[in-house]
Scaffold this motif. Structure first.
Motif, PDB file in Angstrom:
ATOM      1  N   ILE A  58       0.845  -1.203  -0.139  1.00 25.80           N
ATOM      2  CA  ILE A  58       0.041   0.018   0.069  1.00 25.80           C
ATOM      3  C   ILE A  58       0.845   1.016  -0.034  1.00 25.80           C
ATOM      4  O   ILE A  58       1.718   1.458   0.826  1.00 25.80           O
ATOM      5  CB  ILE A  58      -0.796   0.057   1.252  1.00 25.80           C
ATOM      6  N   CYS A  59       0.613   2.183  -0.855  1.00 25.13           N
ATOM      7  CA  CYS A  59       1.322   3.263  -0.966  1.00 25.13           C
ATOM      8  C   CYS A  59       0.584   4.745  -0.424  1.00 25.13           C
ATOM      9  O   CYS A  59       1.281   5.436  -0.360  1.00 25.13           O
ATOM     10  CB  CYS A  59       1.694   3.303  -2.432  1.00 25.13           C
ATOM     11  N   HIS A  60      -0.714   4.494  -0.526  1.00 29.08           N
ATOM     12  CA  HIS A  60      -1.506   5.776  -0.100  1.00 29.08           C
ATOM     13  C   HIS A  60      -2.868   5.277   0.654  1.00 29.08           C
ATOM     14  O   HIS A  60      -3.273   4.284   0.417  1.00 29.08           O
ATOM     15  CB  HIS A  60      -1.878   6.673  -1.558  1.00 29.08           C
ATOM     16  N   TYR A  61      -3.107   6.130   1.476  1.00 27.74           N
ATOM     17  CA  TYR A  61      -4.541   5.870   2.434  1.00 27.74           C
ATOM     18  C   TYR A  61      -5.222   7.419   2.150  1.00 27.74           C
ATOM     19  O   TYR A  61      -4.726   8.541   2.215  1.00 27.74           O
ATOM     20  CB  TYR A  61      -4.240   5.547   3.768  1.00 27.74           C
ATOM     21  N   ASN A  62      -6.439   7.148   2.259  1.00 27.65           N
ATOM     22  CA  ASN A  62      -7.431   8.337   2.394  1.00 27.65           C
ATOM     23  C   ASN A  62      -8.170   8.214   3.570  1.00 27.65           C
ATOM     24  O   ASN A  62      -8.964   7.314   3.879  1.00 27.65           O
ATOM     25  CB  ASN A  62      -8.321   8.085   0.925  1.00 27.65           C
ATOM     26  N   ASP A  63      -8.269   9.345   4.384  1.00 25.26           N
ATOM     27  CA  ASP A  63      -8.926   9.615   5.657  1.00 25.26           C
ATOM     28  C   ASP A  63     -10.260   9.723   5.464  1.00 25.26           C
ATOM     29  O   ASP A  63     -10.626  11.061   4.930  1.00 25.26           O
ATOM     30  CB  ASP A  63      -8.117  10.406   6.553  1.00 25.26           C
ATOM     31  N   LEU A  64     -11.237   8.945   5.320  1.00 21.54           N
ATOM     32  CA  LEU A  64     -12.574   9.077   5.303  1.00 21.54           C
ATOM     33  C   LEU A  64     -13.539   9.145   6.636  1.00 21.54           C
ATOM     34  O   LEU A  64     -14.765   9.005   6.676  1.00 21.54           O
ATOM     35  CB  LEU A  64     -13.216   8.047   4.338  1.00 21.54           C
ATOM     36  N   THR A  65     -12.715   9.329   7.785  1.00 26.86           N
ATOM     37  CA  THR A  65     -13.404   9.318   8.978  1.00 26.86           C
ATOM     38  C   THR A  65     -14.803  10.369   9.067  1.00 26.86           C
ATOM     39  O   THR A  65     -15.737   9.883   9.838  1.00 26.86           O
ATOM     40  CB  THR A  65     -12.374   9.845  10.178  1.00 26.86           C
ATOM     41  N   ASP A  66     -14.429  11.522   8.831  1.00 29.77           N
ATOM     42  CA  ASP A  66     -15.713  12.412   8.971  1.00 29.77           C
ATOM     43  C   ASP A  66     -16.879  11.954   7.993  1.00 29.77           C
ATOM     44  O   ASP A  66     -17.954  12.107   8.438  1.00 29.77           O
ATOM     45  CB  ASP A  66     -15.293  14.019   8.490  1.00 29.77           C
TER      46      ASP A  66
ATOM     47  N   ASN B 154     -20.699  10.815   9.422  1.00 34.94           N
ATOM     48  CA  ASN B 154     -21.796  11.377   8.991  1.00 34.94           C
ATOM     49  C   ASN B 154     -22.967  10.350   8.180  1.00 34.94           C
ATOM     50  O   ASN B 154     -23.859  10.850   8.083  1.00 34.94           O
ATOM     51  CB  ASN B 154     -21.609  12.721   8.333  1.00 34.94           C
ATOM     52  N   SER B 155     -22.245   9.194   7.931  1.00 39.09           N
ATOM     53  CA  SER B 155     -22.980   8.325   7.010  1.00 39.09           C
ATOM     54  C   SER B 155     -24.032   7.523   7.875  1.00 39.09           C
ATOM     55  O   SER B 155     -25.038   6.850   7.241  1.00 39.09           O
ATOM     56  CB  SER B 155     -22.098   7.320   6.288  1.00 39.09           C
ATOM     57  N   GLY B 156     -23.614   6.989   9.152  1.00 41.14           N
ATOM     58  CA  GLY B 156     -24.535   6.362   9.866  1.00 41.14           C
ATOM     59  C   GLY B 156     -24.523   5.096   9.630  1.00 41.14           C
ATOM     60  O   GLY B 156     -25.253   3.980  10.375  1.00 41.14           O
ATOM     61  N   ARG B 157     -23.437   4.562   9.139  1.00 45.61           N
ATOM     62  CA  ARG B 157     -23.246   3.022   8.514  1.00 45.61           C
ATOM     63  C   ARG B 157     -22.013   2.418   9.537  1.00 45.61           C
ATOM     64  O   ARG B 157     -21.179   3.049   9.951  1.00 45.61           O
ATOM     65  CB  ARG B 157     -22.795   3.031   7.133  1.00 45.61           C
ATOM     66  N   GLU B 158     -22.051   1.110   9.411  1.00 40.68           N
ATOM     67  CA  GLU B 158     -20.914   0.603  10.224  1.00 40.68           C
ATOM     68  C   GLU B 158     -19.572   0.688   9.189  1.00 40.68           C
ATOM     69  O   GLU B 158     -19.668   0.744   8.022  1.00 40.68           O
ATOM     70  CB  GLU B 158     -21.134  -1.115  10.232  1.00 40.68           C
ATOM     71  N   ALA B 159     -18.544   0.824   9.826  1.00 39.65           N
ATOM     72  CA  ALA B 159     -17.241   1.471   9.322  1.00 39.65           C
ATOM     73  C   ALA B 159     -17.100   0.263   7.949  1.00 39.65           C
ATOM     74  O   ALA B 159     -16.618   0.732   6.897  1.00 39.65           O
ATOM     75  CB  ALA B 159     -16.114   1.219  10.396  1.00 39.65           C
ATOM     76  N   SER B 160     -16.721  -1.013   8.352  1.00 40.46           N
ATOM     77  CA  SER B 160     -16.420  -1.905   7.413  1.00 40.46           C
ATOM     78  C   SER B 160     -17.492  -1.878   6.109  1.00 40.46           C
ATOM     79  O   SER B 160     -17.325  -1.764   4.978  1.00 40.46           O
ATOM     80  CB  SER B 160     -16.617  -3.640   7.814  1.00 40.46           C
TER      81      SER B 160
ATOM     82  N   TYR C 194     -19.163   0.846   5.398  1.00 35.98           N
ATOM     83  CA  TYR C 194     -18.955   1.902   4.454  1.00 35.98           C
ATOM     84  C   TYR C 194     -17.800   1.764   3.706  1.00 35.98           C
ATOM     85  O   TYR C 194     -17.853   2.254   2.488  1.00 35.98           O
ATOM     86  CB  TYR C 194     -18.767   3.116   5.464  1.00 35.98           C
ATOM     87  N   LEU C 195     -16.601   1.406   4.169  1.00 38.84           N
ATOM     88  CA  LEU C 195     -15.349   1.277   3.316  1.00 38.84           C
ATOM     89  C   LEU C 195     -15.395   0.339   2.082  1.00 38.84           C
ATOM     90  O   LEU C 195     -14.805   0.337   1.496  1.00 38.84           O
ATOM     91  CB  LEU C 195     -14.018   0.924   4.280  1.00 38.84           C
ATOM     92  N   GLU C 196     -16.242  -0.789   2.326  1.00 38.43           N
ATOM     93  CA  GLU C 196     -16.513  -1.942   1.315  1.00 38.43           C
ATOM     94  C   GLU C 196     -17.499  -1.605   0.279  1.00 38.43           C
ATOM     95  O   GLU C 196     -17.646  -2.473  -0.358  1.00 38.43           O
ATOM     96  CB  GLU C 196     -16.672  -3.261   2.067  1.00 38.43           C
ATOM     97  N   ASP C 197     -18.142  -0.403   0.281  1.00 41.58           N
ATOM     98  CA  ASP C 197     -19.050  -0.200  -0.601  1.00 41.58           C
ATOM     99  C   ASP C 197     -18.476  -0.325  -2.074  1.00 41.58           C
ATOM    100  O   ASP C 197     -17.424   0.322  -2.262  1.00 41.58           O
ATOM    101  CB  ASP C 197     -19.488   1.439  -0.272  1.00 41.58           C
ATOM    102  N   GLU C 198     -19.010  -0.995  -2.895  1.00 38.60           N
ATOM    103  CA  GLU C 198     -18.639  -1.188  -4.344  1.00 38.60           C
ATOM    104  C   GLU C 198     -18.034   0.055  -4.967  1.00 38.60           C
ATOM    105  O   GLU C 198     -16.816   0.194  -5.552  1.00 38.60           O
ATOM    106  CB  GLU C 198     -19.625  -1.787  -5.116  1.00 38.60           C
ATOM    107  N   GLU C 199     -18.750   1.013  -4.917  1.00 39.45           N
ATOM    108  CA  GLU C 199     -18.637   2.209  -5.823  1.00 39.45           C
ATOM    109  C   GLU C 199     -17.348   2.992  -4.965  1.00 39.45           C
ATOM    110  O   GLU C 199     -16.290   3.477  -5.884  1.00 39.45           O
ATOM    111  CB  GLU C 199     -19.846   3.324  -5.453  1.00 39.45           C
ATOM    112  N   ARG C 200     -17.079   2.883  -3.784  1.00 36.62           N
ATOM    113  CA  ARG C 200     -16.162   3.423  -3.115  1.00 36.62           C
ATOM    114  C   ARG C 200     -14.949   2.853  -3.611  1.00 36.62           C
ATOM    115  O   ARG C 200     -13.821   3.356  -3.792  1.00 36.62           O
ATOM    116  CB  ARG C 200     -16.162   3.607  -1.666  1.00 36.62           C
TER     117      ARG C 200
END
Length: 101
Positions: free
Chosen positions: A42-50, A54-60, A62-68
């Motif tokens: 891995i060379c890069h990470y994006n901090d999507l905490t905020d 605000n999404s109201g979803r579980e972390a995994s 939210y992060l595993e969303d196909e579009e994301r």
């Protein structure tokens, strides 16, 4: 050469600290191979905490969303802070994305 999905969490005093620790652990486990499929690729990470909070979803979820996931390049992960660090304990961070293989 392709990419494989990866999801890891780890402690740290900051997101960068957790990223560095996971990177180093992966180097020790997976070696220096740039196509090991481990976190060390891995060379890069994006901090999507905020956005996640605000999404109201579980972390995994939210992060595993196909579009994301489709917006990520190989060797890139999205990340959230699951538990912020305090003076008494380290924070907990989750990284989800694509490792090179």
């Amino acid at each position: 050469m392709g990419a494989t999905d990866i999801a890891l969490s780890g402690p740290g005093t900051s997101m960068y600290d957790a990223y560095q620790r996971l990177h180093e652990q992966s180097k020790q486990q997976d070696g220096e191979d740039a196509y090991s499929g481990g976190f060390n690729t891995i060379c890069h990470y994006n901090d999507l905490t905020d956005e996640w909070r605000n999404s109201g979803r579980e972390a995994s979820e939210y992060l595993e969303d196909e579009e994301r996931m489709e917006r990520l390049d190989s060797r890139e992960v999205n990340a959230v802070c699951l538990r912020p660090p305090t003076s008494q304990r380290e924070g907990e961070y989750l990284f989800v994305g694509w490792a090179a293989e």
